[in-house]
Design a protein around this motif. Structure first.
Motif, PDB file in Angstrom:
ATOM      1  N   HIS A 121       0.838  -1.199   0.000  1.00 12.93           N
ATOM      2  CA  HIS A 121       0.000   0.000   0.000  1.00 12.93           C
ATOM      3  C   HIS A 121       0.876   1.254   0.000  1.00 12.93           C
ATOM      4  CE1 HIS A 121      -3.935   1.901   1.710  1.00 12.93           C
ATOM      5  NE2 HIS A 121      -3.456   2.560   0.673  1.00 12.93           N
ATOM      6  N   HIS A 122       1.890   1.271   0.858  1.00  9.04           N
ATOM      7  CA  HIS A 122       2.795   2.413   0.953  1.00  9.04           C
ATOM      8  C   HIS A 122       3.583   2.599  -0.339  1.00  9.04           C
ATOM      9  CE1 HIS A 122       5.402   5.376   2.784  1.00  9.04           C
ATOM     10  NE2 HIS A 122       6.464   4.667   2.443  1.00  9.04           N
ATOM     11  N   ARG A 123       4.048   1.492  -0.908  1.00  4.41           N
ATOM     12  CA  ARG A 123       4.828   1.568  -2.149  1.00  4.41           C
ATOM     13  C   ARG A 123       3.981   2.110  -3.294  1.00  4.41           C
ATOM     14  NH1 ARG A 123       9.264   2.909  -4.563  1.00  4.41           N
ATOM     15  NH2 ARG A 123       9.917   1.529  -6.257  1.00  4.41           N
ATOM     16  N   MET A 124       2.728   1.722  -3.345  1.00  6.41           N
ATOM     17  CA  MET A 124       1.836   2.226  -4.381  1.00  6.41           C
ATOM     18  C   MET A 124       1.648   3.733  -4.248  1.00  6.41           C
ATOM     19  SD  MET A 124      -1.962   0.983  -5.454  1.00  6.41           S
ATOM     20  CE  MET A 124      -2.830   1.790  -6.801  1.00  6.41           C
ATOM     21  N   LEU A 125       1.489   4.215  -3.028  1.00  5.68           N
ATOM     22  CA  LEU A 125       1.363   5.654  -2.796  1.00  5.68           C
ATOM     23  C   LEU A 125       2.624   6.379  -3.253  1.00  5.68           C
ATOM     24  CD1 LEU A 125      -0.357   5.736   0.720  1.00  5.68           C
ATOM     25  CD2 LEU A 125      -1.394   6.261  -1.498  1.00  5.68           C
ATOM     26  N   GLN A 126       3.785   5.804  -3.010  1.00  2.00           N
ATOM     27  CA  GLN A 126       5.039   6.403  -3.439  1.00  2.00           C
ATOM     28  C   GLN A 126       5.090   6.556  -4.962  1.00  2.00           C
ATOM     29  OE1 GLN A 126       7.919   3.688  -1.625  1.00  2.00           O
ATOM     30  NE2 GLN A 126       8.539   5.317  -0.208  1.00  2.00           N
ATOM     31  N   LEU A 127       4.698   5.507  -5.671  1.00  2.00           N
ATOM     32  CA  LEU A 127       4.750   5.543  -7.131  1.00  2.00           C
ATOM     33  C   LEU A 127       3.712   6.501  -7.696  1.00  2.00           C
ATOM     34  CD1 LEU A 127       5.364   1.774  -7.960  1.00  2.00           C
ATOM     35  CD2 LEU A 127       7.007   3.646  -7.993  1.00  2.00           C
ATOM     36  N   MET A 128       2.569   6.607  -7.056  1.00  2.00           N
ATOM     37  CA  MET A 128       1.551   7.552  -7.512  1.00  2.00           C
ATOM     38  C   MET A 128       2.017   8.994  -7.303  1.00  2.00           C
ATOM     39  SD  MET A 128      -1.915   5.573  -6.269  1.00  2.00           S
ATOM     40  CE  MET A 128      -3.043   6.790  -6.934  1.00  2.00           C
ATOM     41  N   VAL A 129       2.739   9.249  -6.197  1.00  2.00           N
ATOM     42  CA  VAL A 129       3.313  10.578  -5.976  1.00  2.00           C
ATOM     43  C   VAL A 129       4.368  10.870  -7.032  1.00  2.00           C
ATOM     44  CG1 VAL A 129       4.759  11.938  -4.410  1.00  2.00           C
ATOM     45  CG2 VAL A 129       2.823  10.650  -3.511  1.00  2.00           C
ATOM     46  N   ARG A 130       5.160   9.858  -7.387  1.00  2.77           N
ATOM     47  CA  ARG A 130       6.167  10.040  -8.437  1.00  2.77           C
ATOM     48  C   ARG A 130       5.508  10.425  -9.754  1.00  2.77           C
ATOM     49  NH1 ARG A 130       9.987   5.218 -10.923  1.00  2.77           N
ATOM     50  NH2 ARG A 130      10.986   6.465 -12.554  1.00  2.77           N
ATOM     51  N   ARG A 131       4.414   9.768 -10.086  1.00  2.70           N
ATOM     52  CA  ARG A 131       3.697  10.113 -11.323  1.00  2.70           C
ATOM     53  C   ARG A 131       3.154  11.532 -11.252  1.00  2.70           C
ATOM     54  NH1 ARG A 131      -0.020   4.848 -13.037  1.00  2.70           N
ATOM     55  NH2 ARG A 131       1.697   3.443 -13.577  1.00  2.70           N
ATOM     56  N   LEU A 132       2.666  11.923 -10.099  1.00  4.64           N
ATOM     57  CA  LEU A 132       2.144  13.280  -9.934  1.00  4.64           C
ATOM     58  C   LEU A 132       3.255  14.303 -10.132  1.00  4.64           C
ATOM     59  CD1 LEU A 132      -0.176  15.169  -9.218  1.00  4.64           C
ATOM     60  CD2 LEU A 132       0.372  14.820  -6.800  1.00  4.64           C
ATOM     61  N   ARG A 133       4.436  14.021  -9.595  1.00  6.42           N
ATOM     62  CA  ARG A 133       5.566  14.934  -9.772  1.00  6.42           C
ATOM     63  C   ARG A 133       5.962  15.045 -11.239  1.00  6.42           C
ATOM     64  NH1 ARG A 133       9.110  12.819  -4.577  1.00  6.42           N
ATOM     65  NH2 ARG A 133       8.089  14.125  -3.014  1.00  6.42           N
ATOM     66  N   GLN A 134       5.931  13.919 -11.943  1.00  6.79           N
ATOM     67  CA  GLN A 134       6.256  13.952 -13.367  1.00  6.79           C
ATOM     68  C   GLN A 134       5.230  14.773 -14.143  1.00  6.79           C
ATOM     69  OE1 GLN A 134       6.566   9.760 -14.378  1.00  6.79           O
ATOM     70  NE2 GLN A 134       8.723   9.674 -13.835  1.00  6.79           N
ATOM     71  N   THR A 135       3.961  14.649 -13.748  1.00  2.87           N
ATOM     72  CA  THR A 135       2.916  15.443 -14.392  1.00  2.87           C
ATOM     73  C   THR A 135       3.112  16.928 -14.117  1.00  2.87           C
ATOM     74  OG1 THR A 135       1.323  13.631 -14.223  1.00  2.87           O
ATOM     75  CG2 THR A 135       0.426  15.846 -14.531  1.00  2.87           C
ATOM     76  N   ASN A 136       3.459  17.269 -12.874  1.00  2.00           N
ATOM     77  CA  ASN A 136       3.704  18.665 -12.526  1.00  2.00           C
ATOM     78  C   ASN A 136       4.881  19.232 -13.298  1.00  2.00           C
ATOM     79  OD1 ASN A 136       1.595  18.734 -10.702  1.00  2.00           O
ATOM     80  ND2 ASN A 136       2.866  18.264  -8.929  1.00  2.00           N
ATOM     81  N   LEU A 137       5.917  18.412 -13.479  1.00  2.00           N
ATOM     82  CA  LEU A 137       7.083  18.869 -14.240  1.00  2.00           C
ATOM     83  C   LEU A 137       6.715  19.124 -15.698  1.00  2.00           C
ATOM     84  CD1 LEU A 137      10.054  19.547 -14.340  1.00  2.00           C
ATOM     85  CD2 LEU A 137      10.570  17.113 -14.623  1.00  2.00           C
ATOM     86  N   ARG A 138       5.867  18.259 -16.250  1.00  2.00           N
ATOM     87  CA  ARG A 138       5.401  18.483 -17.627  1.00  2.00           C
ATOM     88  C   ARG A 138       4.648  19.806 -17.743  1.00  2.00           C
ATOM     89  NH1 ARG A 138       2.245  13.422 -19.959  1.00  2.00           N
ATOM     90  NH2 ARG A 138       1.862  14.963 -21.594  1.00  2.00           N
ATOM     91  N   LEU A 139       3.854  20.129 -16.730  1.00  2.00           N
ATOM     92  CA  LEU A 139       3.130  21.399 -16.741  1.00  2.00           C
ATOM     93  C   LEU A 139       4.095  22.576 -16.674  1.00  2.00           C
ATOM     94  CD1 LEU A 139       0.153  20.561 -14.352  1.00  2.00           C
ATOM     95  CD2 LEU A 139       0.064  20.833 -16.835  1.00  2.00           C
ATOM     96  N   GLU A 140       5.149  22.427 -15.876  1.00  2.00           N
ATOM     97  CA  GLU A 140       6.151  23.483 -15.766  1.00  2.00           C
ATOM     98  C   GLU A 140       6.913  23.680 -17.077  1.00  2.00           C
ATOM     99  OE1 GLU A 140       8.713  22.521 -12.548  1.00  2.00           O
ATOM    100  OE2 GLU A 140       7.138  22.562 -11.031  1.00  2.00           O
ATOM    101  N   MET A 141       6.985  22.616 -17.890  1.00  2.00           N
ATOM    102  CA  MET A 141       7.766  22.665 -19.117  1.00  2.00           C
ATOM    103  C   MET A 141       6.957  23.097 -20.341  1.00  2.00           C
ATOM    104  SD  MET A 141      10.138  19.257 -18.765  1.00  2.00           S
ATOM    105  CE  MET A 141      11.125  19.736 -20.183  1.00  2.00           C
ATOM    106  N   ARG A 142       5.715  23.476 -20.146  1.00  2.00           N
ATOM    107  CA  ARG A 142       4.867  23.788 -21.292  1.00  2.00           C
ATOM    108  C   ARG A 142       5.418  24.908 -22.160  1.00  2.00           C
ATOM    109  NH1 ARG A 142      -1.605  23.004 -20.069  1.00  2.00           N
ATOM    110  NH2 ARG A 142      -1.554  20.739 -20.277  1.00  2.00           N
ATOM    111  N   LEU A 143       6.141  25.844 -21.560  1.00  2.00           N
ATOM    112  CA  LEU A 143       6.706  26.959 -22.312  1.00  2.00           C
ATOM    113  C   LEU A 143       8.161  26.722 -22.715  1.00  2.00           C
ATOM    114  CD1 LEU A 143       5.200  29.982 -20.332  1.00  2.00           C
ATOM    115  CD2 LEU A 143       4.338  28.897 -22.410  1.00  2.00           C
ATOM    116  N   ALA A 144       8.683  25.536 -22.400  1.00  2.00           N
ATOM    117  CA  ALA A 144      10.064  25.208 -22.757  1.00  2.00           C
ATOM    118  C   ALA A 144      10.172  24.959 -24.261  1.00  2.00           C
ATOM    119  CB  ALA A 144      10.532  23.979 -21.990  1.00  2.00           C
ATOM    120  N   PRO A 145      11.373  25.098 -24.840  1.00  2.00           N
ATOM    121  CA  PRO A 145      11.569  24.812 -26.268  1.00  2.00           C
ATOM    122  C   PRO A 145      11.177  23.369 -26.591  1.00  2.00           C
ATOM    123  CG  PRO A 145      13.472  25.959 -25.367  1.00  2.00           C
ATOM    124  CD  PRO A 145      12.608  25.577 -24.194  1.00  2.00           C
TER     125      PRO A 145
END
Length: 225
Positions: A121-145
Motif C-alpha cells: 500500500h505504501h509503495r503504491m502511494l510512493q509511485l503515484m506521488v512520483r507520477r504526480l511529480r512527473q505530471t507537474n514537471l510536464r506542466l512546468e515545461m509547457r513553455l520550454a523549447p
C-alpha cells in the motif's frame, strides 16, 4: 511466473511480502494482445488493475472523433489503479503499440491485497506521488523549447521502463511522441532527425528499438527549462 521474478519486473511489488506475491499471482489473469489491438476500452476502466509484463501500450484520449496519446507505458508499469480508487469514469482507452503481455487483477481482489499488505500500500502511494511529480514537471515545461520537452519525454520513458540501464525503449511512432510531448509532428520529426545526426539516439526499425545512445546529453538537454 514465479513470485521473485514478478517482484523484479514491477517496482510496485519490490516491498511486497512473499505471501502477497503468491496470492497475487494466483488471482491474476494473463492476457496477450498483438500490436494495434485495444487493450482497455473507455467503459472498462475501474474493473481491474493491469500490469505490463512485456511490451508497450499507449493511453489514448478521444474527443470529437480526434484521438491523441496522453501516455506511453512499458514493461514494469501498471495502469487502471486510479479508476479503481476514485471510481470515476474515464474518457480514455489503451492500445497496444507492440505485442504486449499483461496480468490483470480485479478491482475487489486488488483492494483486498492493499488492505492485507501495508508495505505494498505504501509503495503504491510512493509511485503515484512520483507520477504526480512527473505530471507537474510536464506542466512546468509547457513553455520550454520543443527540443527540451521532447528530450524530457525520452528520458522519462527510459527511466520508467527502459531496458539495459535506460538505454533502449520501443520505437514509438513520432505522432504518439508528439502527442505526449505536446508539440507538433513536424517539430518531433525534425528534432528526432537532429538527435540521430548527433548520435544521441539511434533508431533500429527492424527490431523496433529506439536506443538512447547518449543518455547524459539527453538528460542535460531535458534539464534546460
Amino acid at each position: 511466473m514465479q513470485a521473485i521474478f514478478f517482484s523484479e519486473i514491477f517496482p510496485l511489488m519490490s516491498t511486497a511480502n512473499p505471501q502477497t506475491l503468491e496470492w497475487l499471482l494466483n488471482v491474476a489473469t494473463e492476457h496477450e494482445y498483438p500490436a494495434g489491438r485495444a487493450v482497455l476500452m473507455e467503459d472498462s476502466w475501474g474493473n481491474a488493475v493491469y500490469f505490463i509484463v512485456d511490451g508497450w501500450v499507449k493511453v489514448r484520449r478521444t474527443a470529437n472523433e480526434n484521438s491523441s496519446a496522453v501516455a506511453i507505458l512499458g514493461k514494469g508499469e501498471f495502469f487502471g489503479e486510479m479508476a479503481i480508487l476514485d471510481e470515476s469514469p474515464r474518457s480514455t482507452d489503451v492500445i497496444a503499440l507492440s505485442r504486449v503481455k499483461l496480468f490483470s487483477i480485479s478491482r475487489d481482489r486488488f483492494i483486498q491485497i492493499l488492505f492485507k499488505d501495508s508495505q505494498l500500500h505504501h509503495r503504491m502511494l510512493q509511485l503515484m506521488v512520483r507520477r504526480l511529480r512527473q505530471t507537474n514537471l510536464r506542466l512546468e515545461m509547457r513553455l520550454a523549447p520543443p527540443a527540451v520537452k521532447l528530450a524530457h519525454s525520452l528520458i522519462t520513458l527510459g527511466e520508467n521502463c527502459g531496458q539495459e540501464n535506460n538505454k533502449e525503449i520501443f520505437n514509438i511512432p513520432f505522432q504518439d511522441l508528439a502527442d505526449v510531448t505536446e508539440i507538433s509532428l513536424e517539430e518531433t520529426t525534425k528534432i528526432m532527425e537532429k538527435l540521430a545526426e548527433k548520435n544521441w539516439i539511434a533508431i533500429d526499425e527492424v527490431n523496433q528499438v529506439l536506443r538512447l545512445v547518449n543518455f547524459k546529453q539527453l538528460t542535460n538537454l531535458a534539464s534546460r527549462i
